[in-house]
Design a protein around this motif. Sequence first.
Motif, short mmCIF file in Angstrom:
data_model
loop_
_atom_site.label_atom_id
_atom_site.label_comp_id
_atom_site.label_asym_id
_atom_site.label_seq_id
_atom_site.Cartn_x
_atom_site.Cartn_y
_atom_site.Cartn_z
N ARG A 87 0.87 -1.19 0.00
CA ARG A 87 0.00 0.00 0.00
C ARG A 87 0.90 1.23 0.00
O ARG A 87 1.71 1.43 0.92
N THR A 88 0.74 2.05 -1.02
CA THR A 88 1.53 3.28 -1.12
C THR A 88 0.69 4.54 -0.93
O THR A 88 1.23 5.62 -0.70
N GLU A 89 -0.64 4.40 -1.06
CA GLU A 89 -1.49 5.59 -0.92
C GLU A 89 -1.40 6.10 0.51
O GLU A 89 -1.53 5.34 1.46
N PRO A 90 -1.16 7.40 0.67
CA PRO A 90 -1.06 7.94 2.04
C PRO A 90 -2.40 7.89 2.75
O PRO A 90 -3.47 8.00 2.13
N PHE A 91 -2.35 7.68 4.07
CA PHE A 91 -3.57 7.74 4.86
C PHE A 91 -4.04 9.18 4.95
O PHE A 91 -3.24 10.11 5.06
N LYS A 92 -5.34 9.36 4.92
CA LYS A 92 -5.88 10.71 5.05
C LYS A 92 -5.81 11.13 6.52
O LYS A 92 -6.32 10.44 7.39
#
Length: 1009
Positions: A280-285
């Motif tokens: 997982r590369t999408e940053p956490f909001k």
Amino acid sequence: MYTVPSSNPGSKETETISVPTSLRDSLSCLDIVWSSMFETEDINPDETRQHQADFLKGAPPKWLDFHTSVNLPLVERDGFNDLIKLIEKRKGKRSLITDVSLRYQSGSGGSTLAMQVLWRFRKDLRCARVIDSDLDTKKLSKQVVDLFLLSNEEQNRKTVLLLLDTKEKINDLPVKNVLWEDLIDEIHKRGINTYTPAVIILNCIPTDFTLMDTMILPPKLSEGEITKIKEKLLQQIRLQRKGHWKVTTINLLHHKDSRGSTLAREVLSDLSEEFTCETRTEPFKTDINKDEFAREIGNLADDLFRVYQTHLKNTVLLLLDHEYDKPLRYLIKNLQSKLQRADQTDHPAFIIVNAVSKSFVRVKDDVKLKMELLPEEKERFAQKRKEIENKHNEMSQNFHAFHIMQGGFKKEDAEKVITEEIIKHVEMYTNSSSTRLLSFLALINSYVPGSHKLLCEEFIGQTERPTVEEKPSLEMIMKPFMDLIVIFEGEQKAKCICLAHPMIADACLKMFTEHNVTRFDIAQDFLNSMVTEKKNNYVQICKKMLVTRSDKGRFSKLIIRIMNKWKTNTHQCIPLLELASNLFSKDPFYPQALARLYYIEVKEKNKYDKAREWAEEAIKRDPKSSHIRDTLGQVHKNHLSWIWDEGKKQWIKEEKPWTNTEACMRIAGLAIEAFKKEEEAAKKELEDNTIFNYRGLFGFLQVCKIIHPKSYLEQTEPKYSKFISDLKGDVESRYDFFEWFLAFSKLHIGDPDYIRKDVDECYMHYFTEGEQTGEMALSKKKMTSVGGLLHFLNSDISVLKEKQSANPQSDDETLTIVYILTNIILSQFDEPCEDKEDLQARLQKLWESNKHHRSPEFYLLILLLFWPYEAQPAIANPPNLEKCVQYMSQSYETIYQKYLHGRYLVPLFFFGKGNGLQRLIHSSGQIDDCLELLTEGDGNAEVESLQRVNGKVEYNKVLVVRDGQQIKVTPHNRASVYKQGQASFYLGFNIRGPVAFNIRYEENCKGHI
């Protein structure tokens, strides 16, 4: 024979000096490695050969095992050279004492490695091992300094390399921390100045790496160094897969220029056939409210759990590749809750590689030894096996400890040791003395590894004798299992027994379980037979096996294992702990463990009543202990939480308010009473100079947070409203405590990371009024105290800018402090603020009206605003800073010392290079990345934004001399004050006073102020 290295500056070769008999006899706490050990003795080669054979089979090492003129050299594990380099580096460090840490898994050879290192340095340093049976640190410190000095002659001094191998604590502090302070006190008492360390502590720390580890990847590494780190990451992943935890983590902290993400992805690629790999590369909001954040984490956990089930429950290796690591604990908690409902497996469901990019990383100076070999180690062990087989021939087949290590710590290698003959004997003679004694050994060696205090005489005493006169030998009794067992000479020459390796102990337990003899059966038999007759001999073993919590676990490893094995969870653990509680009838920890087991794990409806009974029994046994009292408060708090959850379910199901407030108030009242009594006990404990136990204060706030009216509760009852209203004063006073407690000191490793969150939420529940939001009420409160204002340095400064306190017209100390600190904080963000000179005038007026008996916060501001430097405009009749520091120290001792004793005091500001208020730099500002360098570095550390300050060291005190005043500054690291002379340092300020960081002795202090 009894010689140690001497210090002769004129000699190129290391000379030795004899240790007088009287001094030698006085060093009772130390096992000394003499320089010429065994060199002048006639050593029986057969005896030596047998010694090494015993060691290779699994006996604890003895110094003779390292004597290579009669023995094969031992394999040097990967950490050996790393430790040698670190100690060589430490030898030249300008410090009174220093240390090197070795973290090792029990069974990995950590104790042997540490002794190898001491043997390597025996002709260069004065090497000694602390004898475990005596941990009087003051007595130990005196003996260590005696060994360093030997006599009053300076040329006879030489650094002591001290091996400390224990996990015990003294007053809640690690033994090393207490010993460190005692050593410095002893050195100061004797007036010793030294240019090299008097002591290097080789601090061995048993560590379980199967749950979590942290790896650091700095920039500018060579290809060889990157390959080595990659091998260690692979090693750690494979190690964690052997563990029993459901979710494990590896924190890979990598410098933004280190190619850390690339390395992590390469590792996943290499392991794609062994694991189910996900990235997982999408940053956490992070800019969303907590409900949306919880949903995001929940959705990710759902996706991952589906992957785990789809791939037949093969371990999922998850790479989180991002720049923000806070969401990790929420994800882990989510995954664990889902796995509780899934079938048990013998391996982790998820191994998370948490790759976090940072602009600054600092590699820790410690060495880790794990039960997994690196490629180079495998080659060395394979070569050594050939040498051992050539020397020991058929005998080498029984060298189980060596073979398990050489094979890479595989479970199957340990299980192979248990032959068909052994299994048949267990089947046929399950209740025989020999089988039962084997089961006891297996249980203890598995769950209390490193415990070698099982005396052979006691084992023999448990056997059936053919006649009254005949006393069988242990070898006779245990003949069917002698291949698995090592008998050796322990402390005070007592004959001891253990299994050859902890993994063999695990394999034996597996064998017993397969033959319907469970861990519960063995533990119960052990308590009923061996412990009943000689309780005093087994106090520590039983406590570690049944009560001492595992790392990050809620119960001991044995209790956790028994619970995980049976779906009914606790039906075996409860009678086991009850039996132990009856045997050790004065020990409060067994009923405490029972109380915790009931309220945390038991499912029956009456569980809270039983938990309360056991918690009260624990208090009867030790009514003065605040930690024991905490359990009763936790029982009631959890009962209260359960009632609220039931009310919420009713509201959701029937869409009507819940009205059972009587039960709520009754249990809340019991919880509040329990936590208040805990507070009282904690305050009385302060007389013994212990670390303050704040859990009663925190538990009180948690209860108040739970019972504050929610939307699903009928809020019309006046009695309930009054109950809530009456709590407001106590809520505010405890909130005020945590406001400064969390601002001025650093959380310990064992402190929950949600303290700040729970404290703030509780305050918002009780003090939000009218049209206010909770955040508005909280911000308003924080603007009234120093601890609260410091919070804005790490949050939204716009709130402080809009609502900053008015310019006080009176001479009220609190209002003036708040106003001045507000302006200092605004200056940190280049926001408009009052001139430094105007703020100085306000403080000076208060100083002149009354210098004594003011708050530490007042004196802190005096130091921040009046600390002298060349560009500062002249001030008429400025405050006397020497006196100010004295008053501040006295004020701190009166107000805060008892609560902050043993805790790390956070540096609040540092002295920078700017002018006016810009000269002050908060520790979370420009130097945030360098804070570790400041707190753990030495005199060579350079921090660009900070200004070095000139001072001197005189009689172990650090002083800054200005205008005839000698301003005392506390050294951040007491060991860095190793002689008298001129010095420079970075200047920080905590709530106790000025602090000297990175002290550097200098002949020429030009360029500093």
